[in-house]
Design an enzyme around this catalytic site. Structure first.
Site, PDB file in Angstrom:
ATOM      1  N   TYR A 141      40.499  52.686  49.081  1.00 49.41           N
ATOM      2  CA  TYR A 141      40.478  51.495  48.205  1.00 49.41           C
ATOM      3  C   TYR A 141      41.808  51.331  47.466  1.00 49.41           C
ATOM      4  CZ  TYR A 141      39.589  48.492  44.199  1.00 49.41           C
ATOM      5  OH  TYR A 141      39.696  47.508  43.243  1.00 49.41           O
ATOM      6  N   ARG A 148      47.820  44.976  48.877  1.00 52.48           N
ATOM      7  CA  ARG A 148      47.515  43.642  48.338  1.00 52.48           C
ATOM      8  C   ARG A 148      48.485  43.300  47.220  1.00 52.48           C
ATOM      9  NH1 ARG A 148      41.618  42.521  45.765  1.00 52.48           N
ATOM     10  NH2 ARG A 148      42.198  44.418  44.644  1.00 52.48           N
ATOM     11  N   TYR A 200      44.474  46.684  34.559  1.00 52.68           N
ATOM     12  CA  TYR A 200      43.864  48.017  34.500  1.00 52.68           C
ATOM     13  C   TYR A 200      44.974  49.061  34.356  1.00 52.68           C
ATOM     14  CZ  TYR A 200      39.167  46.641  36.298  1.00 52.68           C
ATOM     15  OH  TYR A 200      37.918  46.115  36.476  1.00 52.68           O
ATOM     16  N   GLU A 326      26.805  46.680  42.359  1.00 48.57           N
ATOM     17  CA  GLU A 326      27.734  45.572  42.135  1.00 48.57           C
ATOM     18  C   GLU A 326      27.030  44.292  42.574  1.00 48.57           C
ATOM     19  OE1 GLU A 326      31.982  46.241  42.955  1.00 48.57           O
ATOM     20  OE2 GLU A 326      31.967  44.334  44.017  1.00 48.57           O
TER      21      GLU A 326
HETATM   22  C1  3EB Z   1      35.800  45.964  38.985  1.00 47.81           C
HETATM   23  O1  3EB Z   1      35.366  45.115  38.219  1.00 47.81           O
HETATM   24  C2  3EB Z   1      34.862  46.417  40.063  1.00 47.81           C
HETATM   25  O2  3EB Z   1      39.644  45.034  43.967  1.00 47.81           O
HETATM   26  O3  3EB Z   1      39.358  42.906  44.312  1.00 47.81           O
HETATM   27  C3  3EB Z   1      35.167  44.097  41.975  1.00 47.81           C
HETATM   28  C4  3EB Z   1      35.628  42.936  42.587  1.00 47.81           C
HETATM   29  C5  3EB Z   1      35.946  45.227  42.000  1.00 47.81           C
HETATM   30  C6  3EB Z   1      36.865  42.907  43.226  1.00 47.81           C
HETATM   31  C7  3EB Z   1      38.962  44.006  43.891  1.00 47.81           C
HETATM   32  C8  3EB Z   1      37.192  45.203  42.631  1.00 47.81           C
HETATM   33  C9  3EB Z   1      37.639  44.053  43.236  1.00 47.81           C
HETATM   34  O4  3EB Z   1      36.918  46.455  38.886  1.00 47.81           O
HETATM   35  C10 3EB Z   1      35.483  46.491  41.379  1.00 47.81           C
END
Ligand code: 3EB
Length: 332
Positions: A141, A148, A200, A326
């Site tokens: 991931y 990306r 993040y 999720e």
């Molecule tokens: C989050 O909120 C959970 O990497 O595009 C949710 C939706 C999540 C999209 C992405 C990651 C992504 O971080 C994970």
């Protein structure tokens, strides 16, 4: 040929327990199978992924109210009506994914620019062995996020991505599906109690994820209601996973996040003059990591979602190891 102003066609979609051909012109579909099916490769713009055996199988079909034009560019298949294009593609299994993901996103943006549908509305990324590691020892991931992010940095799009889902599936490689618009102006929306994913901190990986929590598409004409596309949403507050180990509380927090996200007070921050509640969710896909958690998640969702909301429960891995559930959806 007359040139008159025509109403913008509405993008519609539905989800069925199994693959079924619709009557309206078909833009594409997302199919989730609980077992490998040797007959089902990916037909053009029909992405098929394998999910865990303990949830449901489902097909989500996207249709247009008018004829569809099809084509392919750099291995990416597309189907376009006047206002929307649906595209699918795949990266084959390999030792690492950052470079291939970088190229794939570059190719997608080239394709959308050439076709003239530059505004992304919705993105899905289905990643094999999402919590496994690459040949360099990076989590798959996170390696995907690196590729990306590099592509989007070059394109000046780090903060411009729409509602997105990233979920782990069986098999290897990455399957992609995307919807983009020609003229309507989608509005990307953040959640007031979550920090934008592109901010993040580095403990979640060398490159932050790039997506918005939801994308609002205004109604085609005056007076109608728009549509809110809700990203894969999890039990995250700020940037932290909350309720580690408690799947019920994670499901409740996830739905609270969605409620805050699409409610009128939050959308008003973007100048959007309407809002949605959980009662406006038309459809959700609920991804549950562990088979044994599916009944508990179902119980929480059926208590908090309206009976009119079509929900499918898929067994699949979520990008962070401590996330057990999720939920993505569509409110209209
Ligand atoms: C989050 O909120 C959970 O990497 O595009 C949710 C939706 C999540 C999209 C992405 C990651 C992504 O971080 C994970």
């Amino acid at each position: 040929m007359t040139s008159s102003v025509q109403p913008i066609p509405v993008l519609s979609s539905r989800i069925l327990p199994s693959s079924a051909a619709g009557d309206a012109p078909r833009l594409g579909s997302l199919t989730y199978l609980t077992a490998p099916d040797p007959r089902s490769g990916d037909a053009p713009t029909e992405l098929t992924v394998e999910v865990g055996p303990h949830g449901e199988s489902a097909t989500e079909t996207w249709t247009a109210g008018e004829p569809v034009l099809r084509g392919e560019y750099a291995g990416i298949r597309y189907a376009a009506c006047r206002e929307f294009v649906f595209c699918t593609g795949r990266i084959e299994e390999g030792g690492a994914y950052a470079d291939a993901t970088h190229r794939f996103y570059e190719d997608v943006f080239t394709l959308l620019a050439r076709l003239g549908y530059p505004r992304l509305v919705r993105v899905w990324n289905y990643i094999g062995d999402i919590n496994g590691v690459t040949s360099q020892g990076q989590e798959i991931y996170r390696d995907f996020c690196v590729g990306r992010s590099h592509a989007l940095e070059q394109l000046g799009m780090l903060h411009g991505m729409p509602a997105t889902t990233v979920i782990g599936v069986r098999g290897g490689g990455i399957g992609f599906a995307m919807i983009a618009a020609r003229t309507v102006e989608p509005v990307n929306v953040e959640n007031p109690r979550q920090i934008p994913a592109y901010r993040y901190p580095p403990r979640y990986g060398p490159r932050s994820p790039n997506f918005s929590r939801a994308t609002y598409v205004p109604p085609p004409g005056a007076g109608g209601r728009g549509t809110a596309y809700v990203s894969g949403t999890a039990s995250i507050i700020g940037h932290e996973t909350v309720h580690v180990g408690d799947v019920r509380a994670q499901a409740r927090t996830t739905l609270e996040n969605i409620e805050l996200l699409i409610g009128a007070p939050n959308l008003a921050r973007y100048g959007i003059g309407e809002g949605f509640g959980l009662e406006d969710l038309r459809r959700v896909k609920v991804y549950v990591r562990h088979a044994e958690d599916i009944p508990a998640v179902q119980a929480v969702c059926s208590r908090l979602l309206p009976p009119s909301c079509a929900a499918v429960y898929l067994q699949a891995d979520v990008c962070r190891r401590d996330l057990l559930v999720e939920i993505e959806g569509l409110a209209a």
